[in-house]
Write an enzyme that holds these catalytic residues in place. Structure first.
Site, PDB file in Angstrom:
ATOM      1  N   PRO A 140      16.175 -25.205  32.270  1.00  0.00           N
ATOM      2  CA  PRO A 140      16.990 -24.076  31.788  1.00  0.00           C
ATOM      3  C   PRO A 140      16.232 -23.275  30.733  1.00  0.00           C
ATOM      4  CG  PRO A 140      18.240 -26.124  31.758  1.00  0.00           C
ATOM      5  CD  PRO A 140      16.819 -26.484  32.046  1.00  0.00           C
ATOM      6  N   GLU A 141      16.311 -21.962  30.826  1.00  0.00           N
ATOM      7  CA  GLU A 141      15.648 -21.087  29.873  1.00  0.00           C
ATOM      8  C   GLU A 141      16.719 -20.379  29.036  1.00  0.00           C
ATOM      9  OE1 GLU A 141      12.584 -18.719  31.807  1.00  0.00           O
ATOM     10  OE2 GLU A 141      12.374 -20.219  33.371  1.00  0.00           O
TER      11      GLU A 141
END
Ligand SMILES: [Zn+2]
Length: 273
Positions: A2-3
């Site tokens: 996840p960014e």
């Protein structure tokens, strides 16, 4: 992993079920999920504290408690959800950590690959590495990006992945931002022109903002706290599109490795120079 847009979406989804709740119990399956302090100290210290606010720094989810900050890093496969024990999703069966709340619900940290970690401290800087500017904050300007680039001679893609350069950008959004700016991922960072830096500044913010609007990208593990998928993957111009035609020029998208990461770009729109 996840960014920024995925982590920001998780933060927003946790606020409603979690703010105002008091943490009463803690259960973990292996001690190493608690990065700091020791598991014993972590539990003794967090019990009885109420969640006051939930924010984000880089890819860390920050739960501001009465006296401490509980930080959570999802790493590769971490997911968070809040539910009563009888309502927990069977597809999230890799729960490594549970926080029992004063309303009978639990904050659960499910993580199939076990890279995710939690941290407890009075100050975020106690447990995070050096982090660069937050790209969506007002303080991040083209001049700040120019300053960050100064004196660093690295492949621009590698630099974008470096959390001390700009916080929260990862592999997906780096590829998308470089494509929209027309910059080849293997250009050297200190050779970018002023116009290119300005374009990159704009596209970093654009791709992150669009990612948040679309509730993140559910290519692999990422889900929102309510279990639903994000839609950002439907908007990608290059990421995960190897061999498919560029939407601008029709040239097939190429995948190479840069900084040990799969990197997607259009050789026509992003010339090597
Ligand atoms: Zn193209």
């Amino acid at each position: 992993m996840p960014e920024l847009p995925e982590v920001e979406t998780v933060v927003r989804g946790l606020r409603e079920p979690l703010i105002g709740r008091r943490i009463e119990t803690v259960w973990y399956d292996r001690e190493k999920v608690i990065a700091t302090p020791s598991a014993e100290q972590f539990i003794a210290r967090i019990k009885g504290q109420t969640v006051k606010a939930i924010t984000r720094r880089a890819k860390y989810i920050l739960c501001e408690l009465d006296h401490d900050i509980l930080a959570i890093h999802l790493k590769m496969t971490g997911r968070l959800f809040v539910a009563a024990p009888e309502n927990q999703p069977p597809e999230d069966r890799w729960v490594r950590l549970r926080f029992g709340l004063d309303n009978g619900e639990e904050l659960c940290f499910s993580d199939s690959r076990r890279f995710g970690r939690v941290y407890l401290g009075a100050n975020v800087n106690e447990f995070t590495p050096l982090l660069g500017p937050e790209p969506l904050e007002d303080a991040f300007t083209p001049a700040v990006l120019q300053t960050q680039l100064k004196g660093r001679s690295k492949l621009i893609k590698a630099l974008l992945l470096d959390q001390s350069f700009v916080a929260g950008v990862g592999n997906i959004y780096a590829d998308e931002a470089l494509h929209r700016a027309g910059i080849h991922p293997q250009r050297t960072s200190d050779r970018l022109t002023g116009a290119e830096v300005n374009r990159l500044y704009g596209t970093i913010r654009d791709v992150l903002n669009e990612g948040i609007e679309r509730q993140g990208a559910s290519i692999n593990w990422y889900r929102q706290p309510d279990g639903s998928k994000g839609q950002a993957q439907d908007n990608f111009l290059v990421y995960d599109r190897e061999g498919e035609p560029c939407y601008t020029c029709g040239t097939p998208i190429v995948k190479i490795r840069v900084a040990q990461r799969g990197t997607h770009f259009c050789p026509h729109c992003q010339p090597e120079k």
